[in-house]
Design a protein around this motif. Structure first.
Motif, PDB file in Angstrom:
ATOM      1  N   GLU A  52      -6.827  -1.967   2.793  1.00  0.00           N
ATOM      2  CA  GLU A  52      -5.921  -0.882   3.153  1.00  0.00           C
ATOM      3  C   GLU A  52      -6.325  -0.250   4.483  1.00  0.00           C
ATOM      4  OE1 GLU A  52      -4.002   2.923   0.886  1.00  0.00           O
ATOM      5  OE2 GLU A  52      -6.176   2.634   0.754  1.00  0.00           O
ATOM      6  N   VAL A  62      -2.096   0.660  -4.781  1.00  0.00           N
ATOM      7  CA  VAL A  62      -2.009  -0.644  -4.126  1.00  0.00           C
ATOM      8  C   VAL A  62      -1.554  -1.663  -5.162  1.00  0.00           C
ATOM      9  CG1 VAL A  62      -3.213  -2.425  -2.834  1.00  0.00           C
ATOM     10  CG2 VAL A  62      -3.876  -0.031  -2.536  1.00  0.00           C
ATOM     11  N   PHE A 113       0.859  -1.185   0.000  1.00  0.00           N
ATOM     12  CA  PHE A 113       0.000   0.000   0.000  1.00  0.00           C
ATOM     13  C   PHE A 113       0.897   1.237   0.000  1.00  0.00           C
ATOM     14  CE2 PHE A 113      -2.066  -3.399   2.367  1.00  0.00           C
ATOM     15  CZ  PHE A 113      -3.279  -3.507   1.719  1.00  0.00           C
TER      16      PHE A 113
END
Length: 926
Positions: A732, A689, A682
């Motif tokens: 994330e 990503v 990330f």
């Protein structure tokens, strides 16, 4: 002369104080103050033995087999030993017993270094004093070892000054040596396992191993280092033994052509420096100081070979690698054995005397026999002479001699046996000795000696065994330890300090130190012990489960190790001050499988996991220091000012790694074509990503997918791609939240550790075997206090009269008896009241029993009606459980009702008898 602990001999003063206590002397057994007839006969026999020994060996030291006890009474030293087996683990095993005696007593040097002590007190008195010299230490330790089943002996001999004064500042700490040996063993095992694993996987592409290139320079350096370390470890006590070896080694190194010149110069400089130091510190009494230690022979309690135990330090040596010197004699509770001079030294001395050499050179040639040159087989009469004759051993020798002896035949093995020195216990013939005059050959004289000894053995074993004087029993009382004193370990204060080479060892008894410290090892960089290189602290019974603490101040490194059981599963915390931190956990104690955390302060955080259901094994966060305050608060971790600054830690990159799932890779299986996530990165500042997948069967490059968390370019995505993007965005957020939670947990853990270290006194946990007796005693004291309080309250408060409720309405009966009608009315009222209470209690139990029976009947009827319609296994199980519980309750109530009926009759009868004996109701008897 002072010991290494700055103590001098005070035995004579202690004996004077002891003999001045008339009350204690009056309570002593007679054996302490006088000898029995058998002991007097034994002493006369021993003195006769000593006179013969002095006549045969005038150059030998006088035997120390008779000594005065603490009350001035002469005793045979063998009877001063008291074999005792105590019910404590600390005195049962060899190493534990040696450590116990070394730590329990304070060591004092001998009164005179060139002679044995003037008093040899009983081991029980030594334990009471709490201090003693080497002879006292050895007698106490040998008593414990003999009681524990070891073949132990007290050894009287000579030793170097460092051993006699318990100076350990020239040797390496034994704990460090054992740790180094253990580490070397583990490394060797790991290397062997690695070689075996590599050899088990042969490959045709494996390159052939290269030839190992050996550097002559490195070999010389290693040899020089080993020699220097050997010199420093053994000190002056070993110099007389190894100096010739080092001189020959130095000459060999100097004569070698392949050795570099600078190595030769360094070696010669070190030799000159060491020789100069030894010349300045030479002991004028080297090789002459008397000392006492313990010998343990193999054959019992799984002991192999011969072991020497230095009782003042508790160190155990092999007999051929011991710092001790010449041995005079050994003894235990059975016999006293004298070391005879070796034949080679005697013959050398004789030849020197005949050639006109001086007496000084003759004494030099009669070198002292060191322990590794001794054979401690006491049956060997060429080396040992016993004071008391053991008929069993003589019979064993007779059998051995009969097997190897041929009466005068040529070529018999009799001529091959070396000639022994004369013995004191075999019968001598003045006529034969005068006629022999020295004209007989050694071979013939030896044959005659052996035949004479065999005749003596026959005489002892068959004709006159009862006339042999046996050893009297020990005059010492039974040894005993107080459990409280034994738990103190290092009386009187519960602590000891030992100085080693570049090391200081501090020992503490359990729960004595307010931090739970039991051992502290301080390692220094210099010989003067001014610069601390490392400090190791070992703890016990701490509630925070701290076990080991290691500090390296020069590196700024701190290591704390914990035992299992701490909240959070912390196993070890390693920190380099302000630079790096490593935290290890017990994964079995955590639900998230947290294994290890590696943190470079303000730079990067790595978390490692194991055994997780989602397969995650790695998580990292790359950080930056933001001082402007304009960072995105969503990315700021709760760890501002890690190194004391006023800035924020901002995460700009995170990564997660997953293990490959154990799916069988079969091309026909549809699961084989599924992508397994390997790593997901990330990039927070880029809103990007990247997902990488494990290589599938048949692939060369792994699959890789990139998503954007700000949804750029997401227009026109299909439902599947949209779902993948949403899952990535959610992952994330979850990863960022997990990183923050982990950072918050680590901050709380750090604050908790600082709080624990700042406390000057911690609450320690006592072992159950120590806490239980204390709790029992506290309960007894509490019960005693409650009883005393109840007695006092009973004396101050009026007692309640059981007839008071039934005397209401009557006239004052103080000092006046009731009439017969009044007494009858009071008796009937009292019995009626008890009967009503008993019936009420019986009704309550019966009502509860009826309720349970009704409940059971209704539930059974309901179950029978529903059983025909639906067969539910869960309902059947619930019904069975209900029936079991209800039947249990019904059984208890029935037992209680029966017990109440029996007790009610007894209570009613007891009250009736009590009323009949009450003096206020005496009118009922008229």
């Amino acid at each position: 002369m002072l010991s290494a602990d700055a103590r001098e001999s005070s035995k004579i003063d202690r004996v004077k104080v002891l003999n001045a206590d008339k009350d204690k002397i009056a309570k002593l057994p007679e054996n302490y103050l006088a000898n029995t007839n058998k002991e007097e006969l034994c002493l006369e026999y021993v003195r006769n033995f000593n006179e013969r020994f002095a006549t045969l060996y005038p150059d030998k030291e006088p035997l120390y087999n008779v000594a005065e006890n603490e009350y001035g009474v002469q005793k045979f030293v063998c009877t001063t030993l008291r074999p005792t087996l105590l019910p404590f683990r600390q005195v049962y095993d060899l190493h534990d017993a040696a450590d116990l005696v070394a730590n329990f007593l304070h060591y004092e040097p001998l009164e005179e270094a060139l002679s044995p002590p003037s008093y040899l007190p009983s081991p029980s008195q030594v334990m009471e004093w709490g201090c003693g010299d080497s002879f006292d230490f050895a007698m106490l330790l040998c008593s414990f070892l003999l009681g524990a089943g070891y073949d132990a002996f007290v050894v009287h001999g000579r030793a170097p000054i460092d051993v006699c004064l318990r100076n350990q500042s020239k040797i390496t700490c034994p704990l460090l040596v054992a740790e180094a040996e253990e580490q070397a063993t583990l490394e060797a095992e790991a290397k062997y396992n690695q070689e075996q694993a590599e050899s088990a996987k042969p490959s045709k592409y494996l390159m052939p191993p290269q030839a190992s290139l050996v550097s002559a320079y490195e070999q010389a350096e290693a040899k020089l280092h080993r020699a220097n370390r050997h010199h420093s470890n053994h000190g002056h006590g070993h110099h007389h033994r190894h100096s010739s070896h080092h001189r020959s080694e130095a000459k060999a190194l100097n004569d070698s052509d392949w050795l570099p010149l600078e190595v030769k110069e360094e070696w010669m400089e070190s030799e000159e420096k060491e020789t100069g130091e030894q010349g300045e510190q030479v002991d004028p009494l080297n090789g002459k100081r008397h000392h006492c230690w313990v010998l343990v022979r193999g054959g019992k309690r799984n002991v192999e070979g011969f072991k020497f135990i230095e009782p003042s330090t508790g160190m155990i040596y092999e007999a051929n690698d011991s710092p001790h010197g010449e041995v005079f004699a050994i003894f235990n509770d059975q016999n006293y054995f004298v070391k005879l001079p070796s034949l080679s030294s005697s013959s050398s001395s004789a030849s020197l005397s005949q050639s006109g050499e001086s007496s000084k050179e003759t004494d030099e040639m009669r070198r002292r026999v060191e322990p590794h040159e001794n054979s401690f087989d006491t049956l060997n009469r060429t080396q040992w002479e016993c004071v008391f004759v053991d008929p069993a051993k003589l019979l064993e020798e007779k059998e051995l001699l009969k097997e190897n002896m041929d009466d005068g035949e040529p070529g018999s093995p009799l001529s091959a046996i070396p000639s022994p020195p004369p013995t004191m216990n075999e019968p001598s013939s003045p006529t034969a000795s005068s006629k022999g005059g020295g004209g007989s050959s050694p071979k013939n004289s030896h044959a005659g000696a052996l035949k004479t000894q065999l005749m003596a053995n026959d005489f002892v074993a068959h004709d006159d065994r009862d006339n042999i004087l046996d050893l009297p029993p020990s005059w010492v009382g039974k040894l005993s330890f107080n459990n409280g004193v034994l738990s103190l370990k290092y009386p009187p204060m519960g602590s000891r300090t030992v100085i080693y080479r570049k090391c200081k060892l501090e020992l503490f008894a359990d729960n004595i130190h307010n931090q739970g410290l039991v051992r502290r090892i301080t390692i220094y960089r210099d010989e003067a012990q001014t610069v601390v290189d490392e400090r190791r602290e070992f703890f016990k019974n701490r509630r925070d489960k701290l076990n080991i603490r290691i500090r390296r101040p020069l590196e700024g490194k701190f290591v704390d190790s914990f035992l299992p059981g701490r909240v959070g599963g912390l196993r070890q915390m390693t920190e380099w001050a302000g630079v790096r931190r490593e935290i290890d956990f017990y994964p079995i104690a955590r639900q998230d499988g947290f294994l290890r955390r590696e943190e470079d302060m303000g730079v990067k955080i790595i978390d490692r996991f194991t055994g997780r259901s989602d397969g995650m094994c790695y998580r990292s966060a790359t950080l930056t220091e933001e001082r402007s305050g304009a960072a995105n608060m969503l990315w700021v971790l709760p760890a501002g000012g890690v190194r004391g600054g006023t800035y924020d830690l901002v995460a700009h990159k995170m990564a997660i790694k997953y293990e490959r799932k154990s799916i069988p890779m079969n091309f026909e299986d549809e699961n084989a074509n599924l992508d397994q996530l390997a790593k997901r990165s990330f990039y927070l500042s880029e809103y990007r990503v990247r997902s990488q997948y494990h290589i599938k069967p048949g692939q060369v490059q792994p699959n890789e997918v990139t998503h954007y968390s700000d949804r750029r370019g997401s227009v026109g995505l299909g439902p599947r791609e949209e779902n993948e993007l949403s899952a990535v965005i959610l992952a994330e957020r979850e990863c960022l939240a997990a990183v923050k939670n982990a950072q918050l947990e680590m901050n709380e853990l750090t604050l908790q550790r600082r709080k624990e270290e700042s406390e000057t006194s911690l609450a320690l946990d006592e072992p159950i075997f120590e806490a239980a007796p204390k709790k029992l005693q506290a309960n007894k004291n509490k019960e005693g206090d409650d009883t005393q309080r109840e007695i006092k309250e009973g004396q101050t408060q009026p007692t309640v009269d059981y007839l008071t409720p039934f005397l209401t309405g009557l006239k004052d009966t103080t000092g006046v008896k009731l009439t017969k009608e009044e007494a009858t009315r009071v008796r009937e009222s009292c019995l009626r009241s008890l009967k009503e209470r008993l019936l009420e209690r019986a009704n309550i139990i019966q009502n509860r029993l009826n309720v349970e029976n009704v409940r059971l009947s209704k539930r059974q009827a309901t179950f029978q009606r529903n059983a025909s319609r639906d067969a539910d296994p869960a309902a059947e199980e619930d019904f069975e459980r209900f029936c079991a519980d209800t039947m249990f309750t019904i059984g208890i109530l029935e037992q209680r009702l029966v017990s109440h009926e029996e007790s009610a009759l007894n209570k009613y009868k007891a009250l009736d008898e009590k009323l009949g004996k009450d003096p206020r109701l005496a009118a009922l008897l008229t």
